[in-house]
Enzyme design. Structure first.
Site, PDB file in Angstrom:
ATOM      1  N   HIS A  10      19.774 -12.896  41.196  1.00 57.66           N
ATOM      2  CA  HIS A  10      19.293 -13.090  39.831  1.00 57.66           C
ATOM      3  C   HIS A  10      17.909 -13.741  39.843  1.00 57.66           C
ATOM      4  O   HIS A  10      17.782 -14.911  40.172  1.00 57.66           O
ATOM      5  CB  HIS A  10      20.312 -13.978  39.107  1.00 57.66           C
ATOM      6  CG  HIS A  10      20.016 -14.242  37.678  1.00 57.66           C
ATOM      7  ND1 HIS A  10      19.709 -15.501  37.211  1.00 57.66           N
ATOM      8  CD2 HIS A  10      19.997 -13.421  36.616  1.00 57.66           C
ATOM      9  CE1 HIS A  10      19.516 -15.433  35.902  1.00 57.66           C
ATOM     10  NE2 HIS A  10      19.686 -14.202  35.515  1.00 57.66           N
ATOM     11  N   GLU A  37      16.968  -8.511  41.609  1.00 55.50           N
ATOM     12  CA  GLU A  37      16.796  -8.253  40.183  1.00 55.50           C
ATOM     13  C   GLU A  37      15.336  -8.366  39.754  1.00 55.50           C
ATOM     14  O   GLU A  37      14.618  -9.267  40.206  1.00 55.50           O
ATOM     15  CB  GLU A  37      17.623  -9.249  39.359  1.00 55.50           C
ATOM     16  CG  GLU A  37      17.767  -8.781  37.919  1.00 55.50           C
ATOM     17  CD  GLU A  37      17.840  -9.889  36.891  1.00 55.50           C
ATOM     18  OE1 GLU A  37      17.573 -11.053  37.213  1.00 55.50           O
ATOM     19  OE2 GLU A  37      18.138  -9.557  35.732  1.00 55.50           O
ATOM     20  N   ASP A  39      13.190  -8.465  36.071  1.00 53.71           N
ATOM     21  CA  ASP A  39      13.052  -8.410  34.616  1.00 53.71           C
ATOM     22  C   ASP A  39      11.660  -7.847  34.357  1.00 53.71           C
ATOM     23  O   ASP A  39      10.692  -8.248  35.012  1.00 53.71           O
ATOM     24  CB  ASP A  39      13.178  -9.804  34.006  1.00 53.71           C
ATOM     25  CG  ASP A  39      14.591 -10.355  34.129  1.00 53.71           C
ATOM     26  OD1 ASP A  39      15.530  -9.661  33.733  1.00 53.71           O
ATOM     27  OD2 ASP A  39      14.740 -11.486  34.636  1.00 53.71           O
ATOM     28  N   HIS A  52      10.775 -13.029  33.506  1.00 54.25           N
ATOM     29  CA  HIS A  52      12.006 -13.036  32.724  1.00 54.25           C
ATOM     30  C   HIS A  52      11.773 -12.918  31.223  1.00 54.25           C
ATOM     31  O   HIS A  52      12.573 -12.330  30.501  1.00 54.25           O
ATOM     32  CB  HIS A  52      12.818 -14.300  33.003  1.00 54.25           C
ATOM     33  CG  HIS A  52      14.100 -14.330  32.237  1.00 54.25           C
ATOM     34  ND1 HIS A  52      14.273 -15.066  31.090  1.00 54.25           N
ATOM     35  CD2 HIS A  52      15.261 -13.654  32.426  1.00 54.25           C
ATOM     36  CE1 HIS A  52      15.494 -14.856  30.621  1.00 54.25           C
ATOM     37  NE2 HIS A  52      16.111 -14.018  31.404  1.00 54.25           N
ATOM     38  N   GLU A 142      15.730  -4.871  34.673  1.00 57.53           N
ATOM     39  CA  GLU A 142      16.086  -5.054  33.260  1.00 57.53           C
ATOM     40  C   GLU A 142      14.875  -4.811  32.359  1.00 57.53           C
ATOM     41  O   GLU A 142      13.819  -5.427  32.546  1.00 57.53           O
ATOM     42  CB  GLU A 142      16.616  -6.473  33.003  1.00 57.53           C
ATOM     43  CG  GLU A 142      16.951  -6.650  31.515  1.00 57.53           C
ATOM     44  CD  GLU A 142      17.428  -8.054  31.133  1.00 57.53           C
ATOM     45  OE1 GLU A 142      17.674  -8.873  32.040  1.00 57.53           O
ATOM     46  OE2 GLU A 142      17.529  -8.310  29.923  1.00 57.53           O
TER      47      GLU A 142
END
Ligand code: CA
Length: 304
Positions: A10, A37, A39, A52, A142
């Site tokens: 994460h 991950e 973002d 993020h 994401e």
């Protein structure tokens, strides 16, 4: 162990190094994470950037470096800076409006020389470290605030899919997931943009689906990403599952809850190990978002 859940780093090894910095990604890679991950937000010059938030002011020195560039709400937006400006910033451990650390025992706020990078740079890094190690770690991207970005004149999804395809991620057998909180955007990605990658519907308290909602979701997405607190409840101090995991599994959806943190243990669990034990052995989740990929990998190795 069969059906070993995947470990999703994460924002990288964000328990130890500032989130989304490349060193945090390298550390997570070394810890044995299965996926890193990303973002994804957009800069003024339409570069896709790994950060993020649409804001810069809780993870960088933007307020010191560009004091006059806040919007009327006092926030500094990634969208208002071009890539050259973003690269000139120092990335810091996440802090609150008053300057104090969000996680006080992590990397000290304001220390280190970490930089912002683009999605393309991170995927190059991942491709190249997979080459040098012989590994097969995947990406887990994401799309942040797609509707807001469109209002700001940029459509992230098609560009993201194009970049992923450049790096060989285009089918459900490739080591990539695309995640979003926006259900309409995920349907658009599947139907209109004809994306074959595995899609993840992120869930928070604003968009918790009913069983019928999960059935509908299963037509376009493969995975749900709920918060860990949505999968259990406390009854007289005892942990019990909510219906969410069972319902999702009934419709063939995999479950990747967020976020497993050693320094943020939810009530009802004695320690980090007990938390992991419950989600892996009782709920049988298929993946875990964690700031501490080392500890989660160690736990899964013990259960093999
Ligand atoms: Ca995320």
């Amino acid at each position: 162990m069969n059906n070993r859940p995947i470990v999703i780093a994460h924002r990288g090894a964000s328990g130890y190094l500032p989130e989304h910095s490349l060193p945090a990604k390298a550390l997570a890679y070394a810890f044995g994470a299965d996926y890193l991950e990303q973002d994804v937000v957009a800069s003024r010059d339409d570069e896709l950037v790994v950060l993020h938030d649409i804001y810069l002011d809780r993870v960088s020195n933007v307020a010191q470096k560009f004091p006059k560039r806040a919007r009327s709400d006092g926030r500094f937006y990634v969208r208002d800076f071009d890539m050259a400006e973003l690269r000139s910033l120092s990335v810091w451990e996440r802090f609150r409006a008053d300057g104090s650390a969000v996680y006080p025992n992590r990397f000290p706020v304001g220390e280190g020389s970490f930089r912002i990078h683009t999605l393309r740079e991170e995927l190059q890094f991942l491709r190249d470290i997979n080459t040098s190690t012989g590994g097969g770690v995947g990406c887990y991207a994401e799309i942040k605030r797609p509707a807001w970005h469109r209002q700001q004149g940029v459509d992230i999804a098609p560009e993201l899919l194009c970049i992923l395809a450049e790096f060989g991620y285009s089918t459900r057998n490739d080591a990539a997931f695309v995640q979003c909180f926006d259900a309409e955007e995920l349907v658009r990605i599947r139907v209109e943009l004809k994306c074959e990658l595995r899609l993840v519907q992120l869930i928070d308290d604003q968009n918790l689906p009913s069983a019928n909602g999960l059935a509908r979701l299963s037509a376009s997405v493969d995975v749900i990403g709920p918060s860990i607190s949505q999968l259990y409840q406390l009854r007289q101090g005892k942990v019990e599952p909510t219906s969410l995991a069972h319902d999702a599994q009934r419709f063939g959806l995999h479950i990747h809850p967020y976020t497993f943190r050693r320094d943020e243990i939810p009530s009802g669990f004695g320690d980090f190990d007990a938390l992991l034990e419950y989600f892996v052995s009782e709920l049988k989740v298929n993946g875990l978002f964690t700031d501490f990929a080392d500890l989660v990998c160690q736990k899964l190795d013990q259960q093999r």
